[in-house]
Design a protein around this motif. Structure first.
Motif, short mmCIF file in Angstrom:
data_model
loop_
_atom_site.label_atom_id
_atom_site.label_comp_id
_atom_site.label_asym_id
_atom_site.label_seq_id
_atom_site.Cartn_x
_atom_site.Cartn_y
_atom_site.Cartn_z
N SER A 38 39.12 51.60 45.46
CA SER A 38 38.70 50.35 46.08
C SER A 38 38.91 49.18 45.12
N GLY A 39 39.49 48.10 45.64
CA GLY A 39 39.67 46.90 44.84
C GLY A 39 40.94 46.89 44.01
N LYS A 42 45.45 47.11 47.28
CA LYS A 42 46.25 47.66 48.38
C LYS A 42 46.37 46.68 49.54
N THR A 44 45.70 43.50 49.56
CA THR A 44 46.33 42.26 49.11
C THR A 44 47.85 42.39 49.15
N1 ATP Z 1 40.37 36.13 49.24
C1 ATP Z 1 40.04 36.61 48.04
N2 ATP Z 1 39.50 35.84 47.10
C2 ATP Z 1 39.20 36.32 45.86
N3 ATP Z 1 39.40 37.59 45.49
C3 ATP Z 1 39.94 38.42 46.39
C4 ATP Z 1 40.27 37.98 47.71
N4 ATP Z 1 40.79 39.04 48.38
C5 ATP Z 1 40.77 40.09 47.52
N5 ATP Z 1 40.25 39.72 46.32
C6 ATP Z 1 40.10 40.57 45.14
O1 ATP Z 1 41.36 41.18 44.88
C7 ATP Z 1 41.18 42.51 44.46
C8 ATP Z 1 41.98 43.44 45.36
O2 ATP Z 1 41.40 43.45 46.64
P1 ATP Z 1 41.99 44.27 47.85
O3 ATP Z 1 41.24 43.90 49.07
O4 ATP Z 1 43.45 44.11 47.88
O5 ATP Z 1 41.62 45.77 47.41
P2 ATP Z 1 41.86 47.14 48.19
O6 ATP Z 1 42.67 47.99 47.26
O7 ATP Z 1 42.39 46.89 49.54
O8 ATP Z 1 40.38 47.74 48.24
P3 ATP Z 1 39.64 48.60 49.42
O9 ATP Z 1 40.08 50.01 49.25
O10 ATP Z 1 38.19 48.41 49.07
O11 ATP Z 1 40.01 48.00 50.74
C9 ATP Z 1 39.70 42.79 44.47
O12 ATP Z 1 39.22 42.65 43.17
C10 ATP Z 1 39.16 41.70 45.38
O13 ATP Z 1 37.84 41.37 45.04
#
Ligand code: ATP
Ligand code: MG
Length: 332
Positions: A38-39, A42, A44
């Protein structure tokens, strides 16, 4: 055609860089899975490809066309999210037709595409129902249908199954796999479920903190994880990692041995006490403590192994299946 290329793509939110410079190519027709904790970035990354987020620097190409500054609707991609957000007052047919209506596709063509998508997704008998009259899995299929009729260059899925219960997930996983074979369209699929990644992907992209740790086929990652992170991430139950004297004997800082490459034996070299034994029928997972190797050593053995909590057991590793890592965490 749907080859997707990321060249030195970065993304920052304010001061925080969540994606350092990243290069990646997804081939036309490939099923690529982004996996990672998580985080790790992915969603993004997927949103950057879709154009729902702007890159901070770098370029994105689809079939050699630079789409970095192209609006999402013009990129020829269709995205399916975890929450499928159907229109509750519209029939399944109308929900599926919606993007075509927006794009001004003529009625005969709309009907033909709906028919084809419904057949591919086993929704033919449900076209006149409303979303409220469908199961979760059926609703997710409608959301996928809505993506299919756009005839995109590539599908982008962000954890589309995580709202479904375990049995439905397995079913839908196979259906999406079948769909990919049938359509032969590029798909990028985000999940943090490594079993989903292993079963669906042609290519897995393992991410940690916005950095690609490894790209490869599922079995590539299983057999040749390039570092400790990938070794620990791919495989269920996770690989046993042993550092210290035992590893040094094998010329490594850490050795890794997967649970399925250990057996409970009478005279194995490692001894410990059974903490929990999970009898699944098909397999037994034995969690062994007090070996002096690691806090817990997990063994996965086929069939029913008659051990219980508190038993003293000996373990034999298949040393030919051992993974060796250096002090820097990289595979030796
Ligand atoms: N709009 C935003 N503003 C600031 N930080 C963001 C924003 N969107 C994502 N982040 C940060 O970017 C990082 C990546 O987030 P992302 O949503 O891509 O993770 P993920 O791998 O999809 O996680 P998950 O498995 O929880 O969905 C995280 O640290 C998140 O807090
Ligand atoms: Mg996410």
């Amino acid at each position: 055609m749907g080859q997707i290329t990321l060249n030195q793509v970065t993304k920052s939110f304010g001061e925080t860089q969540v994606i350092p410079p990243l290069d990646l190519t997804i081939e036309d027709g490939e099923f690529a899975v982004f996996v990672g904790p998580s985080g790790c970035g992915k969603s993004t990354l997927l949103r950057l490809i879709a154009g729902l987020e702007d890159v901070s620097s770098g370029h994105i190409e689809i079939d050699g066309r630079d789409v970095t500054d192209v609006a999402p609707a013009k990129r020829g991609l269709a995205m399916v999210f975890q929450s499928y957000a159907l229109y509750p007052h519209m029939s399944v047919r109308k929900n599926i037709a919606f993007p075509m209506k927006m794009a001004g596709v003529d009625q005969a063509e709309q009907d033909a595409r709906i028919k084809k998508a419904a057949a591919a997704l086993n929704l033919t008998d449900y076209l006149d129902r409303r979303p409220g009259q469908l199961s979760g899995g059926q609703r997710q299929r409608v959301a996928i249908g809505r993506a299919i009729v756009r005839e995109p260059e590539a599908f982008l899925f962000d954890e589309p199954l995580s709202n479904l219960d375990a049995a439905l997930r397995v079913g839908m996983r196979m259906e999406i796999g079948e769909l990919h074979k049938q359509l032969a369209t590029t798909m990028i699929y985000v999940t943090h479920d490594q079993v989903e990644a292993m079963t669906m992907a042609d290519k897995i992209v393992v991410l940690r903190a916005g950095v690609i740790e490894q790209v490869g086929s599922p079995l590539d990652l299983y057999h040749n994880p390039r570092n400790l992170f990938v070794a620990g991430f791919i495989g269920s139950p996770t690989m046993n990692l042993i550092s210290g004297a035992e590893a040094e004997q094998h010329g490594a800082a850490t050795i890794g041995i997967r649970p399925e490459h250990l057996t409970v034996t009478q005279d194995g070299p490692w001894q410990g006490t059974v903490g929990v034994a999970e009898h699944l029928g098909s397999d037994t997972f034995v969690h062994v403590h007090g070996t002096g190797l690691a806090e817990t050593i997990t063994v996965r053995q086929a069939g029913d192994v008659p051990v219980r909590h508190g038993d003293t057991v000996r373990l034999t590793p298949d040393l030919s299946r051992m993974h060796k890592f250096g002090a820097d965490g990289l595979r030796l």
